[in-house]
Design an enzyme around this catalytic site. Structure first.
Site, short mmCIF file in Angstrom:
data_model
loop_
_atom_site.label_atom_id
_atom_site.label_comp_id
_atom_site.label_asym_id
_atom_site.label_seq_id
_atom_site.Cartn_x
_atom_site.Cartn_y
_atom_site.Cartn_z
N SER A 59 95.43 67.33 32.57
CA SER A 59 95.49 66.27 31.56
C SER A 59 96.21 66.68 30.28
O SER A 59 96.59 65.82 29.49
CB SER A 59 94.08 65.82 31.19
OG SER A 59 93.72 64.73 31.97
N LYS A 62 99.49 65.17 29.64
CA LYS A 62 99.58 63.80 29.10
C LYS A 62 100.26 63.81 27.72
O LYS A 62 100.82 62.82 27.29
CB LYS A 62 98.19 63.17 29.01
CG LYS A 62 97.60 62.88 30.41
CD LYS A 62 96.20 62.32 30.34
CE LYS A 62 95.76 61.79 31.71
NZ LYS A 62 94.62 62.44 32.29
N TYR A 187 103.61 62.09 38.11
CA TYR A 187 102.38 62.38 37.36
C TYR A 187 101.66 63.60 37.96
O TYR A 187 101.24 64.51 37.24
CB TYR A 187 101.49 61.13 37.36
CG TYR A 187 100.10 61.35 36.83
CD1 TYR A 187 99.85 61.42 35.45
CD2 TYR A 187 99.01 61.50 37.69
CE1 TYR A 187 98.57 61.64 34.97
CE2 TYR A 187 97.73 61.72 37.22
CZ TYR A 187 97.51 61.79 35.86
OH TYR A 187 96.25 62.01 35.38
N TYR A 234 88.27 63.35 26.37
CA TYR A 234 87.59 62.35 27.21
C TYR A 234 86.47 61.69 26.41
O TYR A 234 86.61 61.48 25.21
CB TYR A 234 87.04 62.98 28.50
CG TYR A 234 87.97 63.95 29.19
CD1 TYR A 234 89.29 63.59 29.48
CD2 TYR A 234 87.55 65.21 29.56
CE1 TYR A 234 90.13 64.47 30.13
CE2 TYR A 234 88.38 66.09 30.22
CZ TYR A 234 89.67 65.72 30.49
OH TYR A 234 90.49 66.59 31.13
N VAL A 252 91.23 69.27 33.43
CA VAL A 252 90.18 69.67 34.38
C VAL A 252 90.41 71.05 35.00
O VAL A 252 89.56 71.54 35.73
CB VAL A 252 89.97 68.65 35.52
CG1 VAL A 252 89.26 67.41 35.03
CG2 VAL A 252 91.25 68.31 36.22
N1 GLN Z 1 95.32 65.55 37.56
C1 GLN Z 1 94.06 65.11 37.04
C2 GLN Z 1 93.80 63.67 37.41
O1 GLN Z 1 94.69 62.88 37.33
C3 GLN Z 1 94.05 65.28 35.57
C4 GLN Z 1 92.75 64.84 34.98
C5 GLN Z 1 92.26 65.71 33.90
O2 GLN Z 1 92.70 66.84 33.66
N2 GLN Z 1 91.26 65.19 33.25
O3 GLN Z 1 92.72 63.30 37.81
#
Ligand code: GLN
Length: 299
Positions: A59, A62, A187, A234, A252
C-alpha cells in the site's frame, strides 16, 4: 542518531513474533521475521536492524501511484473521481461503493481509490505506464536497480478476488475507464515492487520538503502528506495521528513510510501486523522515535 535507532530496535526485538503476517496474499505469510529502521535527514542516512532487507511496497506504492495520477491529470480531474476523506473502514472495504449510488472511493489510499489512480496513469502501452512507476520510484529512492518480487506479484494476482470486485464495480460506475485486468495488473506490479527501510526513508525525505522534484510538483507533495496524515494508516489513521502526529503510510508487508515535514524521512519494517493491517513493531518504533526526537507536527 545511530544510538537512538539501535536502542529502538533493541527495545522491540524481543517482541518480533508478536502479531500475524498478512496471509490473504499467500506469499506474504512466508516472509521471515525481522525488524528494521532507517532515517534520512539533510546530513545523511542512519539505520539499524534489518534496514536493508527487501520487502514489497504494497500500500505504500499508493503514494507513487497518486503522484503519477496527479502529474498526468492534475488535482481537479483526480479528485473529481476519488475523494479526500478518511473512510474509517478497512483498506479493502467495498461497502462504500454502494451498488445503487454513484459514490466515489473515499480517498486514494484505500484500495478502491488506488486502483482508480492507477487507471489514470497515462501511456500508450502497459510497459510505458509500468516504466513511469519504475522511473519515479528510482528517482525518489536514488537508485536505478528497481526489482519486483514475482512470487508476491503472482500470489496477489491469483488471490485478488476482492480487488477484482472493487475494480469491476468502479468500471460499472464509469469512474474507471480502460482495461480492468490491465489496470489491476499494473496495481499488483506496483504493490510487488521491492523496497527496504532506506528507500522508505528516502521517500519520506522526498515528501518532507514541498519542492518540485522528479517531475512531481511540490504542491502535490503537500496534498499527499495531508492525506497520509488523515488516511495513511487505514482505519487506525485517527489514533496514529493523535499518538504520533506524522504523515505516514503503511503496507501489509509490514513497512511504514513516514515523514517529519521539513526535517526527515523515516522507514520502519517488521512483517507481523495488528488486526488493522499495520506493523505492530513498526507502529511501536514510530512512537519511540517520535518521543526521542519530538517529531509530532502538533507538538
Ligand atoms: N496489495 C495489497 C492489496 O491490494 C495492498 C494492501 C495494503 O498494503 N494494505 O490488498
Amino acid at each position: 542518531m545511530n544510538k537512538i535507532l539501535d536502542k529502538i530496535v533493541q527495545n522491540n526485538i524481543e517482541n518480533i513474533t508478536l502479531g500475524k503476517k498478512a496471509s490473504y496474499i499467500p506469499a506474504l505469510a512466508n516472509v521471515p521475521d525481522g525488524i528494521g529502521i532507517a532515517v534520512r535527514d539533510s546530513h545523511g542516512v542512519y539505520t539499524s536492524g534489518d534496514a536493508e532487507r527487501m520487502f514489497t511496497f504494497q500500500s505504500m506504492s499508493k503514494i507513487v501511484l497518486l503522484m503519477l495520477a496527479l502529474k498526468d491529470n492534475g488535482f481537479d480531474y483526480v479528485f473529481n473521481h476519488v475523494g479526500l476523506e478518511p473512510s474509517g473502514d478497512s483498506f479493502n472495504a467495498i461497502s462504500n461503493l454502494d451498488f445503487n449510488q454513484a459514490i466515489k472511493p473515499y480517498n486514494p489510499f484505500i484500495n478502491a481509490g488506488a486502483i482508480l489512480t492507477t487507471s489514470m496513469i497515462k501511456g500508450e502501452t502497459y510497459d510505458e505506464k509500468l516504466k513511469k512507476i519504475i522511473d519515479l520510484s528510482s528517482c525518489i529512492f536514488g537508485r536505478s536497480n528497481i526489482t519486483f518480487n514475482d512470487e508476491v506479484y503472482v500470489s496477489e494476482r491469483e488471490s485478488a478476488n476482492r480487488n477484482r470486485a472493487l475494480a469491476y464495480l468502479l468500471k460499472e460506475k464509469e469512474l474507471l475507464t480502460g482495461n480492468v485486468e490491465e489496470i489491476l495488473d499494473l496495481y499488483f506490479r506496483a504493490c510487488s515492487l521491492e523496497v527496504n527501510c532506506i528507500d522508505l526513508a528516502n521517500l519520506g525525505h522526498f515528501l518532507a520538503f514541498n519542492k518540485d522534484a522528479c517531475g512531481v510538483k511540490g504542491d502535490h507533495l503537500r496534498i499527499i502528506k495531508t492525506l497520509m496524515l488523515t488516511c495513511g494508516m487505514y482505519d487506525y489513521s485517527g489514533e496514529f495521528a493523535v499518538r504520533i502526529g506524522l504523515p505516514s503510510k503503511s503496507g501489509v508487508s509490514g513497512g511504514i513510510v513516514s515523514c517529519a515535514p521539513r526535517r526527515m524521512g523515516i522507514g520502519v519494517f517488521s512483517p507481523r501486523l495488528d488486526e488493522k493491517g499495520n506493523s505492530i513493531l513498526g507502529v511501536r518504533m514510530m512512537e519511540e522515535l517520535n518521543k526521542e526526537l519530538e517529531l509530532n507536527i502538533f507538538r
